[in-house]
Design an enzyme around this catalytic site. Structure first.
Site, PDB file in Angstrom:
ATOM      1  N   GLU A   1      14.517   4.288  19.243  1.00 26.58           N
ATOM      2  CA  GLU A   1      13.728   5.528  19.178  1.00 26.58           C
ATOM      3  C   GLU A   1      13.288   5.952  20.570  1.00 26.58           C
ATOM      4  O   GLU A   1      12.743   5.139  21.306  1.00 26.58           O
ATOM      5  CB  GLU A   1      12.512   5.320  18.277  1.00 26.58           C
TER       6      GLU A   1
ATOM      7  N   ASP B   1      13.499   8.755   8.882  1.00 25.04           N
ATOM      8  CA  ASP B   1      12.393   9.091   9.780  1.00 25.04           C
ATOM      9  C   ASP B   1      12.344   8.124  10.954  1.00 25.04           C
ATOM     10  O   ASP B   1      11.633   8.362  11.924  1.00 25.04           O
ATOM     11  CB  ASP B   1      11.070   9.029   8.995  1.00 25.04           C
TER      12      ASP B   1
ATOM     13  N   ARG C   1       0.830  -1.225   0.000  1.00 22.61           N
ATOM     14  CA  ARG C   1       0.000   0.000   0.000  1.00 22.61           C
ATOM     15  C   ARG C   1       0.855   1.262   0.000  1.00 22.61           C
ATOM     16  O   ARG C   1       0.597   2.202  -0.748  1.00 22.61           O
ATOM     17  CB  ARG C   1      -0.887   0.029   1.248  1.00 22.61           C
ATOM     18  N   ILE C   2       1.880   1.283   0.857  1.00 21.46           N
ATOM     19  CA  ILE C   2       2.680   2.507   0.977  1.00 21.46           C
ATOM     20  C   ILE C   2       3.569   2.678  -0.247  1.00 21.46           C
ATOM     21  O   ILE C   2       3.648   3.775  -0.822  1.00 21.46           O
ATOM     22  CB  ILE C   2       3.511   2.495   2.284  1.00 21.46           C
TER      23      ILE C   2
ATOM     24  N   HIS D   1      10.150   9.902  13.432  1.00 19.28           N
ATOM     25  CA  HIS D   1       9.098   8.897  13.191  1.00 19.28           C
ATOM     26  C   HIS D   1       7.747   9.606  13.014  1.00 19.28           C
ATOM     27  O   HIS D   1       6.775   9.343  13.733  1.00 19.28           O
ATOM     28  CB  HIS D   1       9.029   7.880  14.339  1.00 19.28           C
TER      29      HIS D   1
ATOM     30  N   ALA E   1      10.289   3.554   6.967  1.00 16.42           N
ATOM     31  CA  ALA E   1       9.625   2.291   7.339  1.00 16.42           C
ATOM     32  C   ALA E   1       9.966   1.916   8.787  1.00 16.42           C
ATOM     33  O   ALA E   1       9.199   2.238   9.701  1.00 16.42           O
ATOM     34  CB  ALA E   1      10.006   1.199   6.353  1.00 16.42           C
ATOM     35  N   ARG E   2      11.094   1.277   8.993  1.00 16.08           N
ATOM     36  CA  ARG E   2      11.514   0.927  10.347  1.00 16.08           C
ATOM     37  C   ARG E   2      13.023   1.010  10.434  1.00 16.08           C
ATOM     38  O   ARG E   2      13.747   0.587   9.513  1.00 16.08           O
ATOM     39  CB  ARG E   2      11.080  -0.500  10.700  1.00 16.08           C
TER      40      ARG E   2
HETATM   41  C1  MLT Z   1       2.894   2.453  11.365  1.00 14.82           C
HETATM   42  O1  MLT Z   1       3.231   1.409  11.945  1.00 14.82           O
HETATM   43  O2  MLT Z   1       1.989   2.468  10.526  1.00 14.82           O
HETATM   44  C2  MLT Z   1       3.492   3.735  11.763  1.00 14.82           C
HETATM   45  O3  MLT Z   1       4.771   3.544  12.242  1.00 14.82           O
HETATM   46  C3  MLT Z   1       2.575   4.372  12.740  1.00 14.82           C
HETATM   47  C4  MLT Z   1       3.206   5.442  13.535  1.00 14.82           C
HETATM   48  O4  MLT Z   1       3.819   6.336  12.993  1.00 14.82           O
HETATM   49  O5  MLT Z   1       3.082   5.397  14.770  1.00 14.82           O
END
Ligand code: MLT
Length: 330
Positions: free
Chosen positions: A264, A259, A154-155, A283, A234-235
């Site tokens: 974190e 981001d 989706r993203i 984030h 993303a992560r």
């Molecule tokens: C997510 O998991 O969709 C995002 O990291 C949500 C967020 O920013 O907390």
């Protein structure tokens, strides 16, 4: 009224439809004392007597879950669930839900803000001019520059649509592609190696799993062009930060926009934060005013549905919990 912990700091003190959903469903929102990401110890305390939580990125470890047998639902206001020990949740009969379809446009917009920020050299021009220096120089175009999208879910798709408006040729690495989307938008599906070698901007849009941890490392960074940029919304765990630091310092790649971080918030003296060629945000990609409310609404709806004996299948991460799931504990 049963309490629901509202853990994400961006939801503290706001009025939005998720509150109506919860109250109409017989729930009362409760908030942690601290309006920042909770630590494991703080979460252990905040979950006392709580049957359901709207969850942010705080750690739902096996220890946290085991300490709270009254917990029935962890409802993420987001789509990633790497901060939840899903196996532990399942073992304790806790349903884990996500909020699909609520934040892809927010992440895609933020990704583009970062791509443009890197190309147009925004941080250094902004800082220079505010410090009284008028440093005019040519920035980079994005038109005609190849964007490599790692993960065309989706993203990734939402990012691709925006990239087309910027006339960027598109590469994607995606093991389970939507072939009609790929064909309709002229995207070239390639291996990760080819994507890294040919892209001017590489943007990550895959979940963090044991398999994807450190997808970007010394070897894969070494495949990128010295003029290329890495963007991670993303992560943090997708990127080996020590290797990225080396790549940025040694000029293996031109720069990065981050981001998300392995830890974190990152420590204030994190060496990546000190580099000129790194653009950072906290984030924030998934949370704009619209997506924030939609994520929270979706999470609240999942909690209410589960409390009524319904099963919001599209949102459930651990369907295997169903035979053990019951709302009330006797
Ligand atoms: C997510 O998991 O969709 C995002 O990291 C949500 C967020 O920013 O907390």
């Amino acid at each position: 009224m049963q309490p629901v912990l509202i853990a994400p700091a961006p939801l503290a003190g706001i009025k939005a439809s998720f509150l109506d959903v919860l109250r109409a469903g017989g729930f009362e929102p409760v908030y942690p004392a601290k309006q920042a990401q909770l630590t494991e110890a703080e979460l252990l305390e905040a979950l006392r007597g709580i049957p359901a939580v709207i969850a942010g990125s705080e750690p739902y470890t096996a220890a946290v879950i085991a300490a709270h047998p009254q917990l029935r639902v962890i409802a993420r206001a987001g789509v990633g669930y790497d901060a939840v020990d899903v196996a532990a949740a399942t073992a304790h009969g806790v349903a884990v839900t996500i909020a699909p379809g609520t934040n892809q446009d927010a992440v895609a917009e933020h990704t583009f803000a970062l791509i443009l920020g890197l190309a147009k050299n925004l941080p250094s021009q902004h800082n220079a001019l505010k410090a009284g220096r008028w440093e005019r120089r040519a920035n980079l175009p994005v038109r005609g520059r190849t964007l490599g999208i790692v993960g065309l879910g989706r993203i990734g798709k939402a990012v691709a649509l925006r990239a087309k408006a910027f006339a960027m040729p598109l590469l994607a690495y995606e093991p389970y592609p939507d072939h009609s989307f790929v064909a309709e938008h002229g995207i070239r599906l390639v291996s990760l190696e080819t994507l890294l070698a040919e892209s001017d901007f590489v943007s990550l849009h895959v979940p963090l799993t044991p398999e994807s941890r450190y997808l970007i490392n010394r070897r894969t960074l070494g495949l990128m062009k010295p003029t290329a940029f890495l963007v991670n919304t993303a992560r943090g765990g997708l990127v080996n930060e020590a290797d990225l630091l080396q790549a940025l310092q040694a000029g293996w790649i031109a720069g990065a926009a981050l981001d998300v971080f392995e830890e974190e918030p990152p420590p204030a003296d994190h060496p990546l934060l000190a580099l000129e060629n790194v653009l950072v945000t906290p984030h924030a990609a998934g949370v704009d005013l619209q997506s924030r409310d939609e994520m929270a609404h979706s999470a609240a709806s999942a909690i209410v549905a589960l409390s009524r004996g319904q099963w919001p299948a599209e949102q459930i991460v651990n369907p295997e919990v169903r035979p053990h799931f019951r709302w009330s504990i006797s």
